[in-house]
Motif scaffolding. Structure first.
Motif, PDB file in Angstrom:
ATOM      1  N   GLU A 110     -12.729   8.919 -10.497  1.00 23.26           N
ATOM      2  CA  GLU A 110     -12.714   7.458 -10.560  1.00 23.26           C
ATOM      3  C   GLU A 110     -11.887   6.866  -9.425  1.00 23.26           C
ATOM      4  O   GLU A 110     -12.323   5.917  -8.744  1.00 23.26           O
ATOM      5  N   VAL A 111     -10.716   7.422  -9.193  1.00 20.36           N
ATOM      6  CA  VAL A 111      -9.861   6.942  -8.106  1.00 20.36           C
ATOM      7  C   VAL A 111     -10.494   7.267  -6.758  1.00 20.36           C
ATOM      8  O   VAL A 111     -10.454   6.460  -5.816  1.00 20.36           O
ATOM      9  N   MET A 112     -11.086   8.444  -6.650  1.00 17.72           N
ATOM     10  CA  MET A 112     -11.740   8.832  -5.408  1.00 17.72           C
ATOM     11  C   MET A 112     -12.877   7.856  -5.064  1.00 17.72           C
ATOM     12  O   MET A 112     -13.028   7.436  -3.915  1.00 17.72           O
ATOM     13  N   ASP A 117     -14.752   3.744  -1.350  1.00 15.37           N
ATOM     14  CA  ASP A 117     -15.556   2.590  -0.959  1.00 15.37           C
ATOM     15  C   ASP A 117     -14.641   1.620  -0.221  1.00 15.37           C
ATOM     16  O   ASP A 117     -13.702   1.074  -0.787  1.00 15.37           O
ATOM     17  N   LYS A 118     -14.920   1.403   1.072  1.00 17.30           N
ATOM     18  CA  LYS A 118     -13.996   0.651   1.909  1.00 17.30           C
ATOM     19  C   LYS A 118     -13.808  -0.786   1.443  1.00 17.30           C
ATOM     20  O   LYS A 118     -12.725  -1.354   1.559  1.00 17.30           O
ATOM     21  N   VAL A 119     -14.866  -1.389   0.901  1.00 16.76           N
ATOM     22  CA  VAL A 119     -14.762  -2.769   0.422  1.00 16.76           C
ATOM     23  C   VAL A 119     -13.877  -2.831  -0.817  1.00 16.76           C
ATOM     24  O   VAL A 119     -12.957  -3.651  -0.908  1.00 16.76           O
ATOM     25  N   GLN A 120     -14.149  -1.946  -1.785  1.00 11.63           N
ATOM     26  CA  GLN A 120     -13.337  -1.933  -3.008  1.00 11.63           C
ATOM     27  C   GLN A 120     -11.893  -1.543  -2.700  1.00 11.63           C
ATOM     28  O   GLN A 120     -10.958  -2.071  -3.313  1.00 11.63           O
ATOM     29  N   ALA A 121     -11.708  -0.604  -1.770  1.00  9.98           N
ATOM     30  CA  ALA A 121     -10.362  -0.179  -1.410  1.00  9.98           C
ATOM     31  C   ALA A 121      -9.569  -1.340  -0.825  1.00  9.98           C
ATOM     32  O   ALA A 121      -8.375  -1.530  -1.123  1.00  9.98           O
ATOM     33  N   LYS A 266       0.450   3.832  -6.800  1.00 12.43           N
ATOM     34  CA  LYS A 266       0.807   3.582  -8.201  1.00 12.43           C
ATOM     35  C   LYS A 266      -0.165   2.607  -8.852  1.00 12.43           C
ATOM     36  O   LYS A 266      -0.480   2.732 -10.047  1.00 12.43           O
ATOM     37  N   GLN A 267      -0.646   1.646  -8.077  1.00  8.60           N
ATOM     38  CA  GLN A 267      -1.578   0.647  -8.594  1.00  8.60           C
ATOM     39  C   GLN A 267      -2.856   1.312  -9.119  1.00  8.60           C
ATOM     40  O   GLN A 267      -3.404   0.899 -10.142  1.00  8.60           O
ATOM     41  N   VAL A 268      -3.325   2.352  -8.433  1.00 10.85           N
ATOM     42  CA  VAL A 268      -4.595   2.997  -8.823  1.00 10.85           C
ATOM     43  C   VAL A 268      -4.383   4.257  -9.655  1.00 10.85           C
ATOM     44  O   VAL A 268      -5.350   4.919 -10.019  1.00 10.85           O
ATOM     45  N   GLY A 269      -3.132   4.602  -9.954  1.00 12.36           N
ATOM     46  CA  GLY A 269      -2.869   5.818 -10.711  1.00 12.36           C
ATOM     47  C   GLY A 269      -3.223   7.075  -9.948  1.00 12.36           C
ATOM     48  O   GLY A 269      -3.800   8.019 -10.490  1.00 12.36           O
ATOM     49  N   TYR A 270      -2.841   7.095  -8.682  1.00 12.90           N
ATOM     50  CA  TYR A 270      -3.215   8.207  -7.808  1.00 12.90           C
ATOM     51  C   TYR A 270      -2.479   9.478  -8.196  1.00 12.90           C
ATOM     52  O   TYR A 270      -1.317   9.445  -8.620  1.00 12.90           O
ATOM     53  N   GLU A 290      -7.713   2.075   5.330  1.00 14.67           N
ATOM     54  CA  GLU A 290      -8.397   2.857   4.306  1.00 14.67           C
ATOM     55  C   GLU A 290      -7.425   3.869   3.712  1.00 14.67           C
ATOM     56  O   GLU A 290      -6.320   4.063   4.213  1.00 14.67           O
ATOM     57  N   MET A 291      -7.883   4.516   2.647  1.00 11.35           N
ATOM     58  CA  MET A 291      -7.116   5.606   2.056  1.00 11.35           C
ATOM     59  C   MET A 291      -7.977   6.849   2.038  1.00 11.35           C
ATOM     60  O   MET A 291      -9.125   6.822   1.581  1.00 11.35           O
ATOM     61  N   ASN A 292      -7.442   7.940   2.544  1.00 12.11           N
ATOM     62  CA  ASN A 292      -8.127   9.228   2.507  1.00 12.11           C
ATOM     63  C   ASN A 292      -7.616  10.001   1.300  1.00 12.11           C
ATOM     64  O   ASN A 292      -6.419  10.307   1.204  1.00 12.11           O
ATOM     65  N   THR A 293      -8.537  10.328   0.396  1.00 12.40           N
ATOM     66  CA  THR A 293      -8.149  10.931  -0.872  1.00 12.40           C
ATOM     67  C   THR A 293      -8.215  12.459  -0.820  1.00 12.40           C
ATOM     68  O   THR A 293      -8.808  13.103  -1.685  1.00 12.40           O
ATOM     69  N   ARG A 294      -7.590  13.026   0.192  1.00 15.31           N
ATOM     70  CA  ARG A 294      -7.623  14.481   0.401  1.00 15.31           C
ATOM     71  C   ARG A 294      -6.509  14.849   1.359  1.00 15.31           C
ATOM     72  O   ARG A 294      -5.803  13.982   1.877  1.00 15.31           O
ATOM     73  N   ILE A 295      -6.372  16.121   1.624  1.00 15.85           N
ATOM     74  CA  ILE A 295      -5.452  16.554   2.662  1.00 15.85           C
ATOM     75  C   ILE A 295      -6.084  16.251   4.015  1.00 15.85           C
ATOM     76  O   ILE A 295      -7.312  16.284   4.170  1.00 15.85           O
TER      77      ILE A 295
END
Length: 489
Positions: A110-112, A117-121, A266-270, A290-295
Motif C-alpha cells: 500500500e505504501v509502495m 505514483d508521483k502525483v499521489q506522492a 511517519k505520515q505514510v507509516g513507512y 519523489e520517494m524511492n521505496t527500496r535500497i
C-alpha cells in the motif's frame, strides 16, 4: 515474521552486484541465501556464492512474479529481497509475497503504491508539510489542459510520468511550441516503460542540485535519516556519480531536509529502507521530487560516512527487529564518492558494450571499496543494465576522497570491453567538480571545457602506454589522453 525472530533463509530476486551484496550480508548474519537466476546468468558470481540457486529460465523471467514466489516456497525461504530495479518497487510483487506467507523485504504494498505514483506522492508530501515544486494538482489528460496549466505556471516546465522514475517518461518544454511534442513523447514513453501513460506538469528549476535523504524505519515508529547524498552528476537523467555529504549544503539545511523526510515517512507509516529525493536551488531552497521505496544503487557512500550497514539493517527491520541505533547515534565522518562503471563506449555516445572480460583487476587500498559481480572470463550479457561495477572512495574530507578516487580509477584494469572509467577520470579533474560547483546541468554546461580534453597522469614508474580516447558528450567530440598500464604487468 513480525516477532523479531531472524530469518534462516532469504531468496534474492535480483542479479549482479546488488545480489552479491545481499549474499554477503546474509553470510555475515548466518542466513542462507537462495539465488534466482536466468539462463543468461548461470555462470554468474552470485550463483557461485549463494547457499543454493534456482533457475527461472529465460532472461526475462526475472520479472515473473509467480515463478519467483514458487521458487521461494519450494526452497523453504521465509523472505524475498528484491534489491533494486526489476520488481523492487512493484506493489503487486510485494502483495504476492505476503499472500504466499512470505516476508517482502521492503515497505508494504500500500505504501509502495502510494509513494510510487508521483502525483499521489506529491500530494502526500504537501499534506506532511514537505516543500514541493510548483506544478499541476494531478495527472494532465490532454494537450489543451497542459497548455492551460502551463500558461498559468510559466515556462520552462517538465512533463513527467506519474508512474515513472529514472528519467523515463520525462520531457522538458522550454515554451508553448515545445509543449505539444514533449507531452506526446512523454506519454508514449510512460506507457511503454510503466504501462501507464498518465503524466503531470512540474515547474523546471534552473541549475538545481539533486540531493537525497537516506531513511531507515522500523515497525515500532522509529525513523532515522543517515545524512544526505548529492546525486547531481547525471547524464540523460541517469545518475553516474554520487557523493556524501553534499559539498555545498549547510548543516542547518541538511537537518531541515532530514526532518521533513522523517515526517513524510511517519505520515505514510513507512517501514524499511527508503530515500526521499529533493531538488536544491542556489538559495538552498529545497523541493520534494519523489520517494524511492527500496535500497538505492548509491547506498554505499552513505554506509562509508556513517558506518551503518544498510542492507543488514534492512533485513533486521523486515524480521521485526527495532533499529539498532537512534538519530543521535548517527555521525557523518569524512566524505565518500561513488562512480558507476558501465560497460559502455564513451566514444560512441555511450553505446552499451557487452562482451567477455579478459582482465579484471579492481583497485584496493585504504578507503577504497568495489561493488561488482564480474571476473576475468565473465561475459556481460546484452540483456540487462550496463553497470558492471561501483567504485567507492572514502576520505577524511572531500579533497582526500577525490584524490583517492582518481588513484583508484587509474588502478582499475578492465580489459575486453570498453568502460566509462576514462569518462569518470575526466570528470574528477574538472575544476567545477573539484570545487563542488556541480548541478544536474553539469555535462551540458561544460561542453566547451570538456571538448578541450584532459591529460591524466599518475607519475608511476610502471606506466608504459598511453591510450587516446575520442569521447562524445552532448554531440561534442573531445580527445582524452590516459596514461595506463598494460594488462597483466
Amino acid at each position: 515474521m513480525g516477532g523479531g525472530f531472524m530469518f534462516k533463509k532469504i531468496l534474492i530476486a535480483n542479479r549482479g552486484e546488488i545480489a552479491l551484496r545481499i549474499i554477503h550480508a546474509c553470510k555475515e548474519m548466518g542466513i542462507d541465501s537462495v539465488m534466482t537466476y536466468t539462463d543468461a546468468d548461470k555462470e554468474s558470481l552470485p550463483c557461485r556464492k549463494a547457499s543454493e540457486t534456482y533457475n527461472l529460465g529465460a532472461p526475462r523471467e526475472y520479472l515473473n512474479i509467480e515463478k519467483i514466489v514458487f521458487a521461494a516456497k519450494k526452497t523453504g525461504a521465509e523472505a524475498i529481497h528484491p534489491g533494486y530495479g526489476f520488481l523492487a518497487e512493484n506493489p503487486a510483487f510485494a502483495r504476492a509475497c505476503l499472500d504466499a506467507g512470505l516476508v517482502f523485504i521492503g515497505p508494504s504494498p500500500e505504501v509502495m503504491k502510494l509513494m510510487g505514483d508521483k502525483v499521489q506522492a506529491k500530494e502526500t508530501a504537501q499534506k506532511a508539510g514537505v516543500p514541493v515544486v510548483p506544478g499541476s494538482s494531478g495527472a494532465v489528460a490532454t494537450i489543451a489542459e497542459a497548455e492551460a496549466i502551463a500558461a498559468q505556471m510559466g515556462y520552462p516546465l517538465l512533463i513527467k510520468a506519474s508512474a515513472g522514475g529514472g528519467g523515463r517518461g520525462m520531457r522538458l518544454a522550454q515554451n508553448v511550441t515545445d509543449l505539444s511534442r514533449a507531452f506526446m513523447s512523454a506519454c508514449t514513453e510512460a506507457q511503454s516503460c510503466f504501462g501507464d501513460s498518465s503524466v503531470y506538469l512540474e515547474k523546471y528549476i534552473t541549475e538545481p542540485r539533486h540531493v537525497e535523504i537516506q531513511l531507515l524505519a522500523d515497525n515500532f515508529g522509529n525513523v532515522v535519516f543517515l545524512g544526505e547524498r548529492d546525486c547531481s552528476l547525471q547524464r540523460r537523467h541517469q545518475k553516474i556519480l554520487e557523493e556524501a555529504p553534499c559539498p555545498v549544503l549547510s548543516v542547518t539545511t541538511a537537518q531541515k531536509m532530514g526532518d521533513v523526510a522523517v515526517r513524510l515517512a511517519k505520515q505514510v507509516g513507512y517501514r524499511g529502507v527508503g530515500t526521499v529525493e529533493f531538488l536544491l536551488d542556489a538559495d538552498e531552497k529545497f523541493y520534494f521530487m519523489e520517494m524511492n521505496t527500496r535500497i538505492q544503487v548509491e547506498h554505499p557512500v552513505t554506509e562509508m560516512v556513517t558506518g551503518v550497514d544498510i542492507v543488514k539493517e534492512q533485513i533486521r527491520i523486515a524480521a521485526g527487529l527495532p533499529l539498532s541505533f537512534q538519530q543521535h547515534d548517527i555521525k557523518i565522518r569524512g566524505a565518500a564518492i561513488e562512480c558507476r562503471i558501465n560497460a559502455e563506449d564513451p566514444a560512441q555516445n555511450f553505446l552499451p558494450n557487452p562482451g567477455t572480460i579478459r582482465q579484471y583487476v579492481p583497485p584496493a587500498g585504504f578507503g577504497v571499496r568495489v561493488e561488482s559481480a564480474v571476473f576475468p572470463g565473465y561475459t556481460i550479457p546484452n540483456l540487462y543494465d550496463s553497470m558492471i561495477a561501483k567504485l567507492i572512495s572514502w576520505g577524511r574530507d572531500r579533497q582526500e576522497a577525490v584524490a583517492r578516487m582518481q588513484r583508484a580509477l587509474n588502478d582499475f584494469v578492465i580489459e575486453g570491453v570498453k568502460t566509462t572509467i576514462p569518462f569518470h577520470q575526466m570528470i574528477l579533474q574538472h575544476q567545477d567538480f573539484q570545487s563542488g560547483r556541480v548541478t544536474t546541468n553539469f555535462l551540458a554546461k561544460n561542453q566547451t571545457d570538456l571538448s578541450k580534453g584532459f591529460s591524466v597522469s599518475t607519475n608511476l614508474p610502471h606506466q608504459k602506454i598511453v591510450r587516446k580516447y575520442h569521447l562524445t558528450v552532448n554531440d561534442v567530440v573531445y580527445e582524452l589522453t590516459i596514461a595506463g598500464r598494460i594488462a597483466g604487468e
